[in-house]
Design an enzyme around this catalytic site. Structure first.
Site, mmCIF file in Angstrom:
data_model
loop_
_atom_site.group_PDB
_atom_site.id
_atom_site.type_symbol
_atom_site.label_atom_id
_atom_site.label_comp_id
_atom_site.label_asym_id
_atom_site.label_seq_id
_atom_site.Cartn_x
_atom_site.Cartn_y
_atom_site.Cartn_z
ATOM 1 N N HIS B 57 0.805 -1.222 0.000
ATOM 2 C CA HIS B 57 0.000 0.000 0.000
ATOM 3 C C HIS B 57 0.841 1.278 0.000
ATOM 4 C CE1 HIS B 57 -3.451 -2.522 0.861
ATOM 5 N NE2 HIS B 57 -2.947 -2.924 2.010
ATOM 6 N N HIS B 219 -8.099 -3.997 -0.438
ATOM 7 C CA HIS B 219 -7.659 -5.387 -0.617
ATOM 8 C C HIS B 219 -8.638 -6.123 -1.519
ATOM 9 C CE1 HIS B 219 -6.567 -4.042 3.498
ATOM 10 N NE2 HIS B 219 -5.381 -4.387 3.052
#
Lengths: 337, 337
Positions: B57, B219
Site C-alpha cells: 500500500h 484489498h
C-alpha cells in the site's frame, strides 16, 4: 479502457483545470490558454527557464515548474508537442529580460515547435537559448548521442539549470551548467506493459504477458530487445551494464541515482530495484551521494521503470543540493557533504 | 504477472532493504528484523506513535514514519498484519516514557495483533493506547460506523496525532486529537481493475473491462455495486453524495480534500477528479482549505481512486498546518489563515 475520463478530447484541459484549482497560488496560465502553464512565483531579473512536451507523463513536464526549478511549460496533447504560439506566449509571460532558456527532450515535434518559438521570440527581441536533453543510452549507440531520446534523466537538467538561474547566474552560465548536466546524465529504461492513450482508447503497441522490453521509450518507441520477463535483480544487472559503460564510470566516482516508475509499477518494486542498483554501485566502488525513488516521468498506465545515473562533481553537487518547490515535488536544501 | 520481482517470498524484505539503503539517516529497524521499521529521529520525551499493517500500500503505512508524523511501523507481508512480537519490539524501541499510541486501520488481523502487543507492553509497564481508524463510508452504513474499514483517510489521523505529539502534548491530548481526526474524516473509493499479489501471481478478484466497482476496499473487499464504467464527472458525483451526507456537511464548512490514486491510475486523472470534487464543494458552499492529490494508500497495481474529506475546525487546522517529513512525503508549515 479502465480509466477516469470524460470526453477524451478534454482530457488535457480538464487535467489542467484540476491542477490550477489545486495550486492557485503557485501556477496559472498565460492569457486564456490553459496549456500555457506558468509559475506565479518567478523571481525578478532571473534567467527564465521553459520546458514543454506532450501530456501523459506527470509529473513531467509541468510538474517541474516552481521556485528553484522552471518558470513555464508548454503543455501538448497526450504524447503531442505544444505549439510554437503557446511556447511564445509563455516566453513573453515569464521572460525577465535576462534571457530565456528552453530545456526539452530530443523529439522531432518538440525540436520543430520550440525552434519556431525561438525564432518568433528573436523577432520580439527576447534572447532565447536551447538545451535539448537526450540521455536514453539504448535509444542510439555511442558516437550517435545526438539521436538519443530524452527521458526521466531530464530531471537533473531541470534541477541544475533551475538552481543556477535561481542563483541569479547569467544566461551563459545557466546554459553551460544545463549542458554540463546533460553530459553527465544517462538513463536506461524497460517496459512491462503498454499504455493506453485516452483519445485512442487502446494501446498503440503491445508487450505480451511474460515478456518485457528493454530500452523501450516512454511513448512506446521500440527498445533493443523483447525478452522473457526475468527476475528483478537480473533485469537491473542487465540495465546497469550499458549505463555504467557509456559514460564511463570509474571507481571513486560519485553519483545521484533516480529510479523512475512509469506509472503502474508499484513503488514497492522501485525499492527492490534501488536495492540492487545500490549494491552494484557499491561493488564498483561508486559512491551514491543521494537518490530519488518514485515517479518522475511516467507514461500513463504503463508498467516498467528506468534507472538514471547522474555523475557529480563539486559544482554539480552544489546546484543539485539547492532546494526547490513545485505543486508536485519539493526538496529541502541538502548537505553538500 | 508483469511485475518486478525476484522470489515473491522475499518481496517485502527486499523492498525494505531498498528503503533502508535509500534513507539510512531517516529510518532503520529495531533489532535484526527488517519489518520492525522505526524512525531514527524520534524526539526525546514525546508520546510515541506507531502504526502498521500489510505491505502493498505504499506510501501507507511505513511511508508516514518521520518527524512530525509517526515513530514506528509494523510491516506485514503483502496484505497481512504484522505480528504482535514485531509491534512489541517497535514499541520498546521508540517509547520515550510518555506513553505510546497505536493508530491503525479497522481490520481483524490488525486489531488482534496490535491488541496482543498492547497487552505484552502493559506487562512491561509501557502505557499503550489505541485509536482504530475506519472511515470508508460505503463499507458499513450509518449507525454501524465501528465496522467501517480504514483506508486513505487515515492520513489525516496520522497527521493530526503526529503534529500533536510533536508539540509535546501528553498522551490524553494526543489520543483525544487522534479520535477527533477519526470522527472528522470520511472516504469513498472505487476500483477499475484488480491487483496482483506477488506470492499468488494472479488477481484474487476481478473487475470486467468496461465495469467499475464503487466502494471496493483496498484489498479487493466487495463494494456496494458493480456498474458500467461511467464518465469521470458522473463517478465523482456519485461518490460525493454519500460522502457529503454521512457527516453531514453544511454550507460554510471548511475541509481538506485528499484524492488518492490506487496505483495504476495516472496522476492526470486524479486532477480531472479533483477538478470535479472542488466544483461540487463550491456549489455546496463548502470551502476547500487545502488539498492533497497523489498516491497516499495504494493497492499494488490496482487502478481506481478514493476521495477523502476532512472537516476542519480551528484546532484541527492548527495541527494540519504543521510541517512533517518522511522519506516518502513532506509538508512545509502551511498558513493557518
Amino acid at each position: 479502457m479502465q480509466r477516469l475520463v470524460n470526453d477524451p478530447k478534454n482530457y488535457v484541459d480538464e487535467m489542467l483545470a484540476g491542477i490550477y484549482k489545486a495550486a492557485p497560488e503557485a501556477v496559472g496560465h498565460a492569457g486564456d490558454d490553459l496549456r500555457c502553464y506558468v509559475s506565479k512565483q518567478v523571481k525578478k531579473g532571473k534567467v527564465a527557464l521553459i520546458t514543454g512536451g506532450g501530456s501523459g507523463h506527470l509529473p513531467l513536464f509541468l510538474g517541474y515548474v516552481g521556485p528553484g526549478m522552471l518558470d513555464g511549460c508548454g503543455v501538448g496533447g497526450v504524447f503531442q508537442s505544444p505549439s510554437p504560439d503557446q511556447i511564445l506566449a509563455i516566453t513573453k509571460e515569464v521572460s525577465q529580460g535576462a534571457g530565456v532558456l528552453y530545456i526539452y527532450g530530443n523529439y522531432g515535434g518538440d525540436i520543430m515547435n520550440f525552434g519556431m518559438a525561438k525564432d518568433m521570440a528573436d523577432m520580439e527581441d527576447i534572447e532565447v537559448r536551447e538545451v535539448i536533453a537526450g540521455e536514453d543510452v539504448l535509444s542510439s549507440p555511442k558516437g550517435h548521442e545526438d539521436k538519443r531520446r530524452g527521458v526521466a534523466g531530464i530531471f537533473y537538467v531541470y534541477k541544475i539549470a533551475g538552481a543556477a538561474a535561481d542563483s541569479m547566474l547569467g544566461i551563459d552560465e545557466v546554459e553551460r551548467l544545463a549542458r554540463k548536466a546533460c553530459a553527465n546524465v544517462r538513463t536506461v529504461g524497460m517496459a512491462l506493459t503498454p499504455c493506453i492513450i485516452p483519445e485512442k482508447g487502446k494501446a498503440n503497441f503491445s508487450i505480451e504477458p511474460g515478456k518485457m522490453e528493454i530500452g523501450m521509450g516512454i511513448h512506446g518507441e521500440p527498445g533493443i530487445k523483447v525478452e522473457d520477463l526475468a527476475k528483478a535483480d537480473d533485469i537491473v544487472a542487465e540495465m546497469m551494464k550499458p549505463l555504467l559503460e557509456d559514460l564511463p564510470y570509474v571507481k571513486g566516482d560519485e553519483v545521484s541515482v533516480l529510479i523512475n516508475g512509469l506509472g503502474a509499477t508499484p513503488r514497492e518494486e522501485l525499492y527492490i530495484v534501488y536495492r540492487k542498483v545500490a549494491e552494484i554501485l557499491e561493488g564498483k566502488g561508486i559512491k551514491v551521494f543521494n537518490n530519488y525513488v518514485g515517479e518522475f516521468a511516467t507514461s500513463m498506465d504503463m508498467a516498467g521503470m528506468s534507472i538514471s545515473l547522474f555523475k557529480l562533481d563539486k559544482e554539480l553537487k552544489h546546484y543539485l543540493c539547492m532546494p526547490f518547490e513545485t505543486p508536485f515535488l519539493s526538496q529541502k536544501q541538502l548537505k553538500e557533504d
